[in-house]
Motif scaffolding. Structure first.
Motif, PDB file in Angstrom:
ATOM      1  N   MET A 137       3.179  -8.298  -8.588  1.00 51.59           N
ATOM      2  CA  MET A 137       4.516  -8.110  -8.020  1.00 51.59           C
ATOM      3  C   MET A 137       4.658  -6.792  -7.264  1.00 51.59           C
ATOM      4  SD  MET A 137       6.705  -9.635 -11.241  1.00 51.59           S
ATOM      5  CE  MET A 137       8.314  -9.364 -10.514  1.00 51.59           C
ATOM      6  N   SER A 138       3.915  -5.769  -7.685  1.00 48.06           N
ATOM      7  CA  SER A 138       4.021  -4.464  -7.020  1.00 48.06           C
ATOM      8  C   SER A 138       3.079  -4.322  -5.840  1.00 48.06           C
ATOM      9  CB  SER A 138       3.739  -3.331  -8.018  1.00 48.06           C
ATOM     10  OG  SER A 138       2.369  -3.316  -8.383  1.00 48.06           O
ATOM     11  N   GLY A 139       1.971  -5.077  -5.847  1.00 41.71           N
ATOM     12  CA  GLY A 139       0.956  -4.919  -4.809  1.00 41.71           C
ATOM     13  C   GLY A 139       0.139  -3.658  -5.006  1.00 41.71           C
ATOM     14  N   MET A 140       0.139  -3.154  -6.240  1.00 39.19           N
ATOM     15  CA  MET A 140      -0.575  -1.904  -6.548  1.00 39.19           C
ATOM     16  C   MET A 140      -1.512  -2.119  -7.738  1.00 39.19           C
ATOM     17  SD  MET A 140       2.594   0.769  -6.221  1.00 39.19           S
ATOM     18  CE  MET A 140       3.878   0.497  -5.005  1.00 39.19           C
ATOM     19  N   ALA A 141      -2.454  -1.193  -7.891  1.00 38.82           N
ATOM     20  CA  ALA A 141      -3.419  -1.273  -8.980  1.00 38.82           C
ATOM     21  C   ALA A 141      -2.789  -0.797 -10.285  1.00 38.82           C
ATOM     22  CB  ALA A 141      -4.646  -0.417  -8.660  1.00 38.82           C
ATOM     23  N   TYR A 142      -3.178  -1.438 -11.375  1.00 36.31           N
ATOM     24  CA  TYR A 142      -2.680  -1.015 -12.688  1.00 36.31           C
ATOM     25  C   TYR A 142      -3.210   0.381 -12.991  1.00 36.31           C
ATOM     26  CZ  TYR A 142      -0.880  -1.541 -17.390  1.00 36.31           C
ATOM     27  OH  TYR A 142      -0.161  -1.381 -18.542  1.00 36.31           O
ATOM     28  N   GLY A 143      -2.363   1.214 -13.543  1.00 36.79           N
ATOM     29  CA  GLY A 143      -2.741   2.602 -13.793  1.00 36.79           C
ATOM     30  C   GLY A 143      -2.493   3.489 -12.589  1.00 36.79           C
ATOM     31  N   ALA A 144      -1.961   2.893 -11.500  1.00 38.07           N
ATOM     32  CA  ALA A 144      -1.691   3.662 -10.281  1.00 38.07           C
ATOM     33  C   ALA A 144      -0.345   3.285  -9.666  1.00 38.07           C
ATOM     34  CB  ALA A 144      -2.812   3.421  -9.268  1.00 38.07           C
ATOM     35  N   ILE A 145       0.430   2.461 -10.375  1.00 33.93           N
ATOM     36  CA  ILE A 145       1.720   2.018  -9.838  1.00 33.93           C
ATOM     37  C   ILE A 145       2.636   3.223  -9.684  1.00 33.93           C
ATOM     38  CG2 ILE A 145       3.765   0.617 -10.327  1.00 33.93           C
ATOM     39  CD1 ILE A 145       1.851  -1.431 -11.636  1.00 33.93           C
ATOM     40  N   THR A 146       3.303   3.254  -8.552  1.00 39.20           N
ATOM     41  CA  THR A 146       4.110   4.404  -8.169  1.00 39.20           C
ATOM     42  C   THR A 146       5.475   3.925  -7.677  1.00 39.20           C
ATOM     43  OG1 THR A 146       3.958   6.474  -6.909  1.00 39.20           O
ATOM     44  CG2 THR A 146       3.310   4.468  -5.766  1.00 39.20           C
ATOM     45  N   PRO A 147       6.487   4.778  -7.690  1.00 44.28           N
ATOM     46  CA  PRO A 147       7.810   4.324  -7.255  1.00 44.28           C
ATOM     47  C   PRO A 147       7.933   4.059  -5.761  1.00 44.28           C
ATOM     48  CG  PRO A 147       7.857   6.650  -7.858  1.00 44.28           C
ATOM     49  CD  PRO A 147       6.525   6.130  -8.264  1.00 44.28           C
ATOM     50  N   MET A 148       7.035   4.571  -4.961  1.00 44.28           N
ATOM     51  CA  MET A 148       7.100   4.351  -3.514  1.00 44.28           C
ATOM     52  C   MET A 148       6.526   2.990  -3.161  1.00 44.28           C
ATOM     53  SD  MET A 148       6.222   7.790  -1.425  1.00 44.28           S
ATOM     54  CE  MET A 148       5.199   8.635  -2.591  1.00 44.28           C
ATOM     55  N   GLY A 149       7.273   2.215  -2.367  1.00 42.66           N
ATOM     56  CA  GLY A 149       6.746   0.956  -1.864  1.00 42.66           C
ATOM     57  C   GLY A 149       6.963  -0.242  -2.765  1.00 42.66           C
ATOM     58  N   LEU A 150       7.807  -0.106  -3.775  1.00 42.58           N
ATOM     59  CA  LEU A 150       8.098  -1.241  -4.648  1.00 42.58           C
ATOM     60  C   LEU A 150       9.100  -2.174  -3.970  1.00 42.58           C
ATOM     61  CD1 LEU A 150       8.338   0.650  -8.056  1.00 42.58           C
ATOM     62  CD2 LEU A 150       6.477  -0.836  -7.274  1.00 42.58           C
ATOM     63  N   PRO A 151       9.196  -3.420  -4.418  1.00 44.02           N
ATOM     64  CA  PRO A 151      10.140  -4.361  -3.801  1.00 44.02           C
ATOM     65  C   PRO A 151      11.570  -3.810  -3.765  1.00 44.02           C
ATOM     66  CG  PRO A 151       8.627  -5.545  -5.231  1.00 44.02           C
ATOM     67  CD  PRO A 151       8.353  -4.075  -5.445  1.00 44.02           C
ATOM     68  N   ALA A 152      12.251  -4.062  -2.671  1.00 42.26           N
ATOM     69  CA  ALA A 152      13.579  -3.484  -2.437  1.00 42.26           C
ATOM     70  C   ALA A 152      14.635  -3.980  -3.415  1.00 42.26           C
ATOM     71  CB  ALA A 152      14.017  -3.773  -1.002  1.00 42.26           C
ATOM     72  N   ASP A 153      14.416  -5.162  -4.015  1.00 42.67           N
ATOM     73  CA  ASP A 153      15.437  -5.689  -4.930  1.00 42.67           C
ATOM     74  C   ASP A 153      15.261  -5.182  -6.364  1.00 42.67           C
ATOM     75  OD1 ASP A 153      13.097  -7.163  -5.259  1.00 42.67           O
ATOM     76  OD2 ASP A 153      14.150  -9.048  -5.645  1.00 42.67           O
ATOM     77  N   TRP A 154      14.281  -4.340  -6.622  1.00 42.93           N
ATOM     78  CA  TRP A 154      14.118  -3.752  -7.945  1.00 42.93           C
ATOM     79  C   TRP A 154      14.990  -2.509  -8.061  1.00 42.93           C
ATOM     80  CZ3 TRP A 154       8.153  -3.554  -9.193  1.00 42.93           C
ATOM     81  CH2 TRP A 154       7.647  -4.875  -9.219  1.00 42.93           C
TER      82      TRP A 154
END
Length: 196
Positions: free
Chosen positions: A130-147
């Motif tokens: 859902m984030s399009g990011m690697a686990y252990g590296a998820i960051t607040p920048m670039g997350l889906p706009a509806d979150w």
């Protein structure tokens, strides 16, 4: 135990910081796009320009491993956890950014903020997909706009905060104010709870 050190100083000495805007190849695509979008706004230009990136050993991507390896001050490193719950069949997701010393208050504050009966952490596979990011590296920048994007007040107040880059082989160093300036970001006091 060795003295805790600030990430900005440690990686300046050991690995060398680079401009994140000039080295977007070290960021996950949604992170690079979000940083560039922030840079394209008058109010976000200086904040985005202050973002630095450093390459790291991917085996050290998890915050605790990195902090231990380099004796980093955990108050200067952040974790982004993804929390979900349902209300009337609608799934609600929130990204919570807290210091590495703290735990997000999922069972009380986050649950109330996203207005669900039960809030729980997203399973790893869903978080990655859902984030399009690697686990252990998820960051607040670039997350889906509806979150919902919930930033702990102590994170937002820091001059610099070490966070994920969306990929395991690098880390970002950003002003706390940059996180607070992300679209939809909400600065929440006492989002993070320090264990007794």
């Amino acid at each position: 135990m060795s003295q805790l050190r600030e990430p900005a100083a440690v990686f300046a000495e050991l690995l060398g910081w680079q401009s994140a805007l000039e080295h977007t190849d070290l960021l996950a695509p949604p992170v690079a796009a979000a940083l560039q979008a922030l840079a394209d706004t008058p109010e976000g230009r200086n904040l985005a320009s202050a973002a630095k990136v450093v390459e790291i050993d991917p085996a050290l991507s998890d915050t605790d491993a990195l902090n231990t390896e380099y004796s980093l001050n955990p108050e200067a490193t952040g974790n982004c956890v993804l929390v979900a719950g349902k209300r009337s069949g609608e799934r609600r997701v929130a990204a919570c950014v807290v210091r590495a010393t703290d735990f997000a208050d999922v069972n009380h504050l986050v649950k109330r903020l996203i207005d669900v009966r039960k809030a729980s952490f997203l399973p790893m596979e869903q978080a990655v997909e859902m984030s399009g990011m690697a686990y252990g590296a998820i960051t607040p920048m670039g997350l889906p706009a509806d979150w919902r994007l919930l930033i702990d007040g102590q994170v937002a107040a820091r001059d610099t905060m070490l966070i994920g880059s969306g990929v395991r082989h690098s880390k970002l160093l950003v002003p706390g104010a940059l996180l607070a300036a992300l679209p939809g970001a909400e600065v929440i006091e006492n989002l993070g709870i320090t264990p007794a």
